[in-house]
Write a protein that holds these residues in place. Structure first.
Motif, PDB file in Angstrom:
ATOM      1  N   HIS A  20       1.027  -1.285   0.103  1.00 47.79           N
ATOM      2  CA  HIS A  20      -0.470  -0.242  -0.190  1.00 47.79           C
ATOM      3  C   HIS A  20       0.645   1.319  -0.152  1.00 47.79           C
ATOM      4  CE1 HIS A  20      -3.671  -2.042   0.162  1.00 47.79           C
ATOM      5  NE2 HIS A  20      -3.495  -2.629   1.333  1.00 47.79           N
ATOM      6  N   PRO A  21       0.201   1.605  -0.430  1.00 47.17           N
ATOM      7  CA  PRO A  21       1.436   3.711  -0.490  1.00 47.17           C
ATOM      8  C   PRO A  21       2.038   3.766   0.953  1.00 47.17           C
ATOM      9  CG  PRO A  21      -1.205   3.593  -1.522  1.00 47.17           C
ATOM     10  CD  PRO A  21      -0.935   2.487  -0.829  1.00 47.17           C
ATOM     11  N   ASP A  44       4.875   5.694 -10.060  1.00 48.56           N
ATOM     12  CA  ASP A  44       4.265   7.010  -9.545  1.00 48.56           C
ATOM     13  C   ASP A  44       4.932   7.840 -10.719  1.00 48.56           C
ATOM     14  OD1 ASP A  44       2.752   6.294  -7.836  1.00 48.56           O
ATOM     15  OD2 ASP A  44       4.368   6.412  -6.329  1.00 48.56           O
ATOM     16  N   PRO A  91       1.927  -1.462  -6.765  1.00 45.33           N
ATOM     17  CA  PRO A  91       1.151  -1.581  -5.233  1.00 45.33           C
ATOM     18  C   PRO A  91       1.294  -2.951  -6.243  1.00 45.33           C
ATOM     19  CG  PRO A  91       0.110   0.411  -6.101  1.00 45.33           C
ATOM     20  CD  PRO A  91       0.986   0.547  -7.063  1.00 45.33           C
ATOM     21  N   LEU A 126       3.706   7.644   6.175  1.00 43.87           N
ATOM     22  CA  LEU A 126       2.543   8.622   5.121  1.00 43.87           C
ATOM     23  C   LEU A 126       1.740  10.073   5.549  1.00 43.87           C
ATOM     24  CD1 LEU A 126       0.209   7.126   2.973  1.00 43.87           C
ATOM     25  CD2 LEU A 126      -0.979   8.082   5.099  1.00 43.87           C
ATOM     26  N   GLY A 140       3.946  13.327  -6.511  1.00 49.28           N
ATOM     27  CA  GLY A 140       2.498  11.960  -6.161  1.00 49.28           C
ATOM     28  C   GLY A 140       1.276  12.699  -5.161  1.00 49.28           C
ATOM     29  N   LYS A 143      -1.579  10.183  -4.674  1.00 48.54           N
ATOM     30  CA  LYS A 143      -1.327   9.621  -3.135  1.00 48.54           C
ATOM     31  C   LYS A 143      -2.017   9.695  -2.312  1.00 48.54           C
ATOM     32  CE  LYS A 143       3.295   8.221  -4.491  1.00 48.54           C
ATOM     33  NZ  LYS A 143       5.141   8.110  -4.133  1.00 48.54           N
ATOM     34  N   LEU A 150      -5.742   7.031   3.410  1.00 48.42           N
ATOM     35  CA  LEU A 150      -4.825   5.295   2.628  1.00 48.42           C
ATOM     36  C   LEU A 150      -6.714   4.608   3.221  1.00 48.42           C
ATOM     37  CD1 LEU A 150      -3.234   3.427   2.435  1.00 48.42           C
ATOM     38  CD2 LEU A 150      -2.373   3.871   4.350  1.00 48.42           C
TER      39      LEU A 150
END
Length: 201
Positions: A20-21, A44, A91, A126, A140, A143, A150
């Motif tokens: 995951h991010p 990305d 991902p 994050l 990003g 994101k 998230l």
């Protein structure tokens, strides 16, 4: 590790990152690519370049994301055709993404799954990255920038990120273990690749 000593074998290896991010994939991917002295292809990097298209409208966000994957798979294919191993940073959230890499001819796909064991550290990283993007000091823009974003993304996946790997070799690493840096993780991954190749894959 550098030069020929770091290369596991002549066979092209596709190191497919998964996670995951904010899970530390990109940091580990860079370390692996440096250890193997091979190209790093980051989804990305492609997605970041689609910002003008998104601003112009006319193309759905999902379509731009799929175009980014299509470009990534094509670049990976080209490297493999040249006999080069490659690290693919994405991902890998759907089985179809893994299958696109498995279909590459004359390449061994190995998955490196980044699974954070320390959620608090994962959240800190994050949101630190999200703050940098909000201030305009980082790429990003697409994101998640907060933990809430998230969680919405993970809910949107509806469990599709958990799928069977079949006979695709996979190593799971904890990218939030503060006692192990990305270079040490890269060493583990290179050793894993060598062991897989030694088994005749």
């Amino acid at each position: 590790m550098a030069g020929e000593e770091a290369k596991p074998a002549a066979m092209a290896v596709v190191v497919a990152m998964k996670g995951h991010p904010g899970s530390g994939k990109s940091t580990v991917a860079r370390a692996i690519a440096a250890a193997l002295c091979c190209p790093l292809l980051d989804k990305d990097d492609v997605r970041d370049c689609t910002l003008p298209l998104e601003r112009a409208g006319g193309l759905a966000v999902g379509m731009l994301n799929e175009i980014s994957y299509a470009v990534l798979w094509r670049m990976a294919e080209r490297q493999v055709q040249l006999g080069l191993s490659v690290v693919v940073d994405s991902p890998l959230s759907r089985r179809a993404h893994l299958e696109a890499l498995i279909r590459l001819p004359a390449a061994l796909v190995i998955v490196v799954e980044c699974r954070p064991g320390n959620e608090e550290e994962w959240r800190r990283r994050l949101e630190e990255r999200g703050a940098a993007v909000a201030e305009g000091s980082g790429d990003g823009w697409h994101k998640p920038k907060t933990w809430a974003e998230l969680e919405r993304l993970r809910d949107g996946y509806q469990g599709c990120t958990e799928y069977e790997f079949g006979d695709v070799p996979r190593i799971v690493v904890d990218t939030t273990d503060l006692t192990v840096d990305s270079e040490a993780i890269a060493v583990r991954v290179v050793q894993f690749i060598r062991s897989v190749l030694a088994c005749g894959h």
